[in-house]
Motif scaffolding. Structure first.
Motif, short mmCIF file in Angstrom:
data_model
loop_
_atom_site.label_atom_id
_atom_site.label_comp_id
_atom_site.label_asym_id
_atom_site.label_seq_id
_atom_site.Cartn_x
_atom_site.Cartn_y
_atom_site.Cartn_z
N GLY A 165 0.89 -1.26 0.12
CA GLY A 165 0.03 -0.01 0.01
C GLY A 165 1.01 1.38 0.02
O GLY A 165 0.42 2.02 -0.59
N SER A 166 2.12 1.36 0.81
CA SER A 166 2.72 2.51 0.83
C SER A 166 3.40 2.74 -0.42
O SER A 166 3.87 3.84 -0.74
CB SER A 166 3.44 2.39 2.31
N THR A 167 3.98 1.70 -1.17
CA THR A 167 4.69 1.66 -2.45
C THR A 167 3.64 2.36 -3.37
O THR A 167 4.11 3.42 -4.27
CB THR A 167 5.12 0.38 -2.83
N THR A 168 2.31 2.08 -3.43
CA THR A 168 1.19 2.34 -4.37
C THR A 168 1.10 4.06 -4.15
O THR A 168 1.13 4.75 -5.01
CB THR A 168 0.18 1.66 -4.06
N GLN A 169 1.09 4.27 -2.60
CA GLN A 169 0.94 5.90 -2.63
C GLN A 169 2.10 6.52 -2.96
O GLN A 169 1.96 7.84 -3.49
CB GLN A 169 0.81 6.04 -0.89
N ALA A 170 3.36 5.95 -2.79
CA ALA A 170 4.49 6.56 -3.41
C ALA A 170 4.66 6.68 -4.71
O ALA A 170 5.04 7.95 -5.37
CB ALA A 170 5.85 5.84 -2.72
#
Lengths: 155, 157
Positions: free
Chosen positions: A29-34
């Motif tokens: 999820g945090s990679t997608t946000q980045a």
């Protein structure tokens, strides 16, 4: 004594001694946000506002890998190619129809028009993001035809 | 004495931390919309593209009233099946290879390489699919023939 200890522990826990893990935004999820945080503003700058050099200098890696068969590898080659293209088509338009972001990859579905009165182009740009910059680019480009077998636009 | 207190507080806070999370974590998290979409588009693409099983892919994963944005096809699942089975029948050596799938909420982009025959350079395709109530309900695509020459050595894929 015990009461003070428990109070201190509770205060410390609340103060951020705990790292809370959100169920749906772990590492993926945090990679997608980045990735979204790079590709969305890049497309706004490059496509919607037509600011080629600024968009590329800010969001592209210098050694950007190019899969578009009409362009060389690298950010500087892309800037040169696209600035020439922009100069030849000063009234071009570029509109992002939808942006799909997943881990370190993103796909932008774009409607572009080079010259007013011409048929638009349908494009999907695919980007791979690494260390906060766009590191690789693929695309598929298709002129939209005059007639359609269905009542919907290509977009 | 103070050090002991601090150390004990830290240990207790970690323990409290773990127990707070254990009590708040749901027994099983519901899958996100993205994972639901992925669970439909991945098997659909594998059946339709990699395995060439047009009818099975569409009957399993596509809604009858599928909205079509590809300009050469009319709306609807049955029309799509007929058209795609037609292409495969006309080019029995056709191959399709899924290169990457990108999924976000109820949308997915599938990047693939389609070749009518092994000797043909083929086409680069991106299909965009929208999922609703467990089925694929809308489709857009962009298709480009792979050109003879390229200014880079990376292939279109």
């Amino acid at each position: 004594m015990k009461k003070a200890l428990i109070a201190a522990a509770a205060a410390s826990a609340l103060a951020g001694g705990c790292v809370s893990v959100e169920m749906n935004s772990g590492p993926a999820g945090s990679t997608t946000q980045a990735t979204r945080a790079v590709v969305a503003p890049f497309m706004e700058m490059f496509c919607t506002r037509g600011q080629v050099r600024a968009a590329f200098m800010r969001y592209m890696a210098e050694d950007y890998i190019q899969h578009n068969p009409n362009a060389l590898d690298g950010r500087d080659a892309a800037i040169a190619h696209l600035e020439a293209f922009a100069a030849a088509n000063p009234e071009r338009t570029c509109e992002v129809q939808r942006l799909i972001v997943d881990g370190n990859l993103a796909a932008a579905h774009v409607r572009a028009m080079l010259k007013p009165g011409e048929r638009p182009l349908a494009i999907v740009d695919i980007f791979r993001v690494e260390n906060g910059r766009i590191a690789e680019h693929w695309d598929v480009v298709q002129p939209t035809p005059e007639a359609s077998a269905n009542p919907h636009p290509m977009f | 004495m103070k050090k002991l207190l601090a150390a004990a507080a830290a240990a207790l806070s970690l323990a409290a931390c773990v127990s707070i999370e254990a009590n708040e974590a749901p027994a099983a998290a519901a899958p996100s919309q993205t994972e639901v979409t992925r669970g439909i588009v991945t098997p659909f693409s594998d059946l339709f593209c990699n395995q060439g099983k047009v009818r099975e892919a569409f009957m399993t994963h596509v809604a009858p009233g599928y909205i079509q944005h590809n300009p050469v096809a009319a709306d609807g699942r049955d029309t799509a099946i007929a058209a795609l089975e037609g292409f495969r029948a006309a080019s029995p050596q056709m191959t399709c290879e899924v290169k990457r799938i990108i999924v976000d909420g109820n949308l997915a982009a599938v990047h693939s390489h389609v070749k009518p025959t092994p000797e043909h350079r083929g086409f680069a395709v991106v299909d965009i699919l929208r999922v609703e109530n467990g089925m694929i309900v809308e489709h857009w695509d962009v298709i480009q023939p792979v050109p003879e020459t390229s200014r880079n050595n990376n292939t279109m894929f």
